[in-house]
Design a protein around this motif. Sequence first.
Motif, PDB file in Angstrom:
ATOM      1  N   GLY A   1      15.073 -26.338  40.700  1.00 20.69           N
ATOM      2  CA  GLY A   1      14.182 -27.479  41.147  1.00 20.69           C
ATOM      3  C   GLY A   1      13.039 -26.918  41.488  1.00 20.69           C
ATOM      4  O   GLY A   1      11.831 -27.700  41.754  1.00 20.69           O
TER       5      GLY A   1
ATOM      6  N   LYS B   1      15.670 -13.148  41.480  1.00 21.12           N
ATOM      7  CA  LYS B   1      16.506 -14.527  41.931  1.00 21.12           C
ATOM      8  C   LYS B   1      17.983 -14.388  42.427  1.00 21.12           C
ATOM      9  O   LYS B   1      18.682 -15.211  42.977  1.00 21.12           O
ATOM     10  CB  LYS B   1      16.391 -15.187  40.631  1.00 21.12           C
ATOM     11  CG  LYS B   1      15.336 -15.561  39.954  1.00 21.12           C
ATOM     12  CD  LYS B   1      14.175 -16.506  40.707  1.00 21.12           C
ATOM     13  CE  LYS B   1      13.225 -16.902  39.776  1.00 21.12           C
ATOM     14  NZ  LYS B   1      13.234 -17.462  38.690  1.00 21.12           N
TER      15      LYS B   1
ATOM     16  N   GLY C   1      10.690 -26.006  39.445  1.00 17.92           N
ATOM     17  CA  GLY C   1       9.800 -26.528  38.455  1.00 17.92           C
ATOM     18  C   GLY C   1       9.841 -28.120  38.518  1.00 17.92           C
ATOM     19  O   GLY C   1       9.334 -28.956  37.403  1.00 17.92           O
ATOM     20  N   ALA C   2      10.739 -28.709  39.637  1.00 20.84           N
ATOM     21  CA  ALA C   2      10.614 -30.265  39.942  1.00 20.84           C
ATOM     22  C   ALA C   2      11.368 -30.830  38.741  1.00 20.84           C
ATOM     23  O   ALA C   2      11.380 -32.311  38.699  1.00 20.84           O
ATOM     24  CB  ALA C   2       9.060 -30.717  40.047  1.00 20.84           C
TER      25      ALA C   2
ATOM     26  N   ASP D   1      19.104 -22.746  30.928  1.00 17.50           N
ATOM     27  CA  ASP D   1      18.314 -23.095  32.114  1.00 17.50           C
ATOM     28  C   ASP D   1      18.012 -21.673  32.670  1.00 17.50           C
ATOM     29  O   ASP D   1      18.656 -20.738  32.911  1.00 17.50           O
ATOM     30  CB  ASP D   1      19.008 -24.351  32.681  1.00 17.50           C
ATOM     31  CG  ASP D   1      17.887 -25.102  33.151  1.00 17.50           C
ATOM     32  OD1 ASP D   1      16.791 -24.663  33.528  1.00 17.50           O
ATOM     33  OD2 ASP D   1      18.167 -26.286  33.833  1.00 17.50           O
ATOM     34  N   GLY D   2      17.161 -22.059  33.672  1.00 13.85           N
ATOM     35  CA  GLY D   2      16.621 -21.107  34.844  1.00 13.85           C
ATOM     36  C   GLY D   2      17.375 -21.521  36.281  1.00 13.85           C
ATOM     37  O   GLY D   2      17.910 -22.397  36.092  1.00 13.85           O
TER      38      GLY D   2
ATOM     39  N   GLU E   1      17.728 -31.843  35.061  1.00 11.54           N
ATOM     40  CA  GLU E   1      18.502 -30.778  34.836  1.00 11.54           C
ATOM     41  C   GLU E   1      19.898 -30.795  35.500  1.00 11.54           C
ATOM     42  O   GLU E   1      20.950 -30.227  34.425  1.00 11.54           O
ATOM     43  CB  GLU E   1      17.905 -29.396  35.674  1.00 11.54           C
ATOM     44  CG  GLU E   1      16.729 -28.924  35.102  1.00 11.54           C
ATOM     45  CD  GLU E   1      15.886 -27.955  35.833  1.00 11.54           C
ATOM     46  OE1 GLU E   1      15.147 -27.258  35.169  1.00 11.54           O
ATOM     47  OE2 GLU E   1      16.072 -27.976  37.180  1.00 11.54           O
TER      48      GLU E   1
ATOM     49  N   GLY F   1      11.043 -24.357  32.926  1.00  8.26           N
ATOM     50  CA  GLY F   1      10.485 -23.168  33.782  1.00  8.26           C
ATOM     51  C   GLY F   1       9.820 -22.181  32.823  1.00  8.26           C
ATOM     52  O   GLY F   1      10.112 -22.126  31.788  1.00  8.26           O
TER      53      GLY F   1
ATOM     54  N   ASP G   1      16.415 -20.846  40.641  1.00 12.46           N
ATOM     55  CA  ASP G   1      15.179 -20.162  41.636  1.00 12.46           C
ATOM     56  C   ASP G   1      15.968 -19.189  42.409  1.00 12.46           C
ATOM     57  O   ASP G   1      15.340 -18.373  43.156  1.00 12.46           O
ATOM     58  CB  ASP G   1      14.586 -21.339  42.537  1.00 12.46           C
ATOM     59  CG  ASP G   1      13.866 -22.174  41.530  1.00 12.46           C
ATOM     60  OD1 ASP G   1      12.871 -21.828  40.991  1.00 12.46           O
ATOM     61  OD2 ASP G   1      14.248 -23.414  41.419  1.00 12.46           O
TER      62      ASP G   1
ATOM     63  N   THR H   1      10.834 -19.023  32.917  1.00 11.96           N
ATOM     64  CA  THR H   1      11.816 -17.810  31.940  1.00 11.96           C
ATOM     65  C   THR H   1      12.293 -18.594  30.850  1.00 11.96           C
ATOM     66  O   THR H   1      12.339 -18.093  29.792  1.00 11.96           O
ATOM     67  CB  THR H   1      12.898 -17.625  33.145  1.00 11.96           C
ATOM     68  OG1 THR H   1      12.499 -17.360  34.308  1.00 11.96           O
ATOM     69  CG2 THR H   1      13.786 -16.691  32.393  1.00 11.96           C
TER      70      THR H   1
HETATM   71  C1  5RP Z   1      13.020 -26.233  37.143  1.00 11.15           C
HETATM   72  C2  5RP Z   1      13.738 -25.198  37.693  1.00 11.15           C
HETATM   73  C3  5RP Z   1      13.814 -24.044  36.910  1.00 11.15           C
HETATM   74  O1  5RP Z   1      14.626 -23.613  36.102  1.00 11.15           O
HETATM   75  C4  5RP Z   1      13.657 -22.911  38.111  1.00 11.15           C
HETATM   76  O2  5RP Z   1      12.464 -23.494  38.951  1.00 11.15           O
HETATM   77  C5  5RP Z   1      13.059 -21.547  37.452  1.00 11.15           C
HETATM   78  O3  5RP Z   1      11.915 -21.692  36.894  1.00 11.15           O
HETATM   79  P1  5RP Z   1      11.369 -20.282  36.461  1.00 11.15           P
HETATM   80  O4  5RP Z   1      11.851 -19.424  35.344  1.00 11.15           O
HETATM   81  O5  5RP Z   1       9.870 -20.499  36.201  1.00 11.15           O
HETATM   82  O6  5RP Z   1      11.242 -19.316  37.654  1.00 11.15           O
HETATM   83  O7  5RP Z   1      14.835 -25.394  38.312  1.00 11.15           O
HETATM   84  O8  5RP Z   1      13.225 -27.355  37.737  1.00 11.15           O
END
Ligand code: 5RP
Length: 224
Positions: free
Chosen positions: A97, A123, A99-100, A83-84, A105, A29, A86, A31
């Motif tokens: 998810g 978030k 970022g699919a 990890d990030g 993950e 993602g 949403d 972040t």
């Molecule tokens: C990818 C994810 C990402 O960690 C989530 O979407 C956060 O992304 P971003 O930091 O771009 O907002 O779960 O599957």
Amino acid sequence: MNIEHLKKIAAEKATEEVRNGMVVGLGTGSTVYYALLKLGKMVRDGLNIVGIPTSDGTEKIAKEQDIPLSTLAVHSTIELTIDGADEVDVHLNLIKGGGAALVREKIIANASKRILIVVDESKISRVLGTSFALPVEIVRFGWEATQREVDKICGRSDVRGGIENPLITDNGNYILDCHFDGISEPEKVELQLNNIPGVVENGIFVDRADKVIIGTSSGIKYME
Ligand code: 5RP
């Protein structure tokens, strides 16, 4: 304040917990991207780690950043994952998810001893599923039947990208974005969705995060 700055300060703060010799789970993602840049610099300055990426995209960035990579075949345990997310609730439950990459993950999360989640303040949510549609990865075969079953739980979902031009995940599947009116029992919904034939995994992460590092306009905040 600039949201990119909030992402960056949260992600860079997480890298302070990375130690020499660690196996590090590398999330996906925009972040986490800032954490990958920082880890790359730390590696070039002499830090000795191996990363296990959660997506093809992260693998590419990590390689560009000179971060040595490995796999779960070689390492059964990951010391620390960054990890990030949403959406994050007050119990540190997550929707992921966007970022699919949710399948890989969750596999990486399950193998991790400690998980740091890096987010900007937008978030944080009182109830999951109120500000972000829940991603559910489904196999392509019979997707219409799978979607009908998923919709019995969430009400309504969309194939990400639209069925004319659907997003295909790193695992060769579709994503359904599921529009809940709030998910009051995330643990139950996580299991219900995964019990539907054709569902590979969903983006509800219950009781996985050890610490959430939040970039806010008044600096870094933590939930743990
Ligand atoms: C990818 C994810 C990402 O960690 C989530 O979407 C956060 O992304 P971003 O930091 O771009 O907002 O779960 O599957």
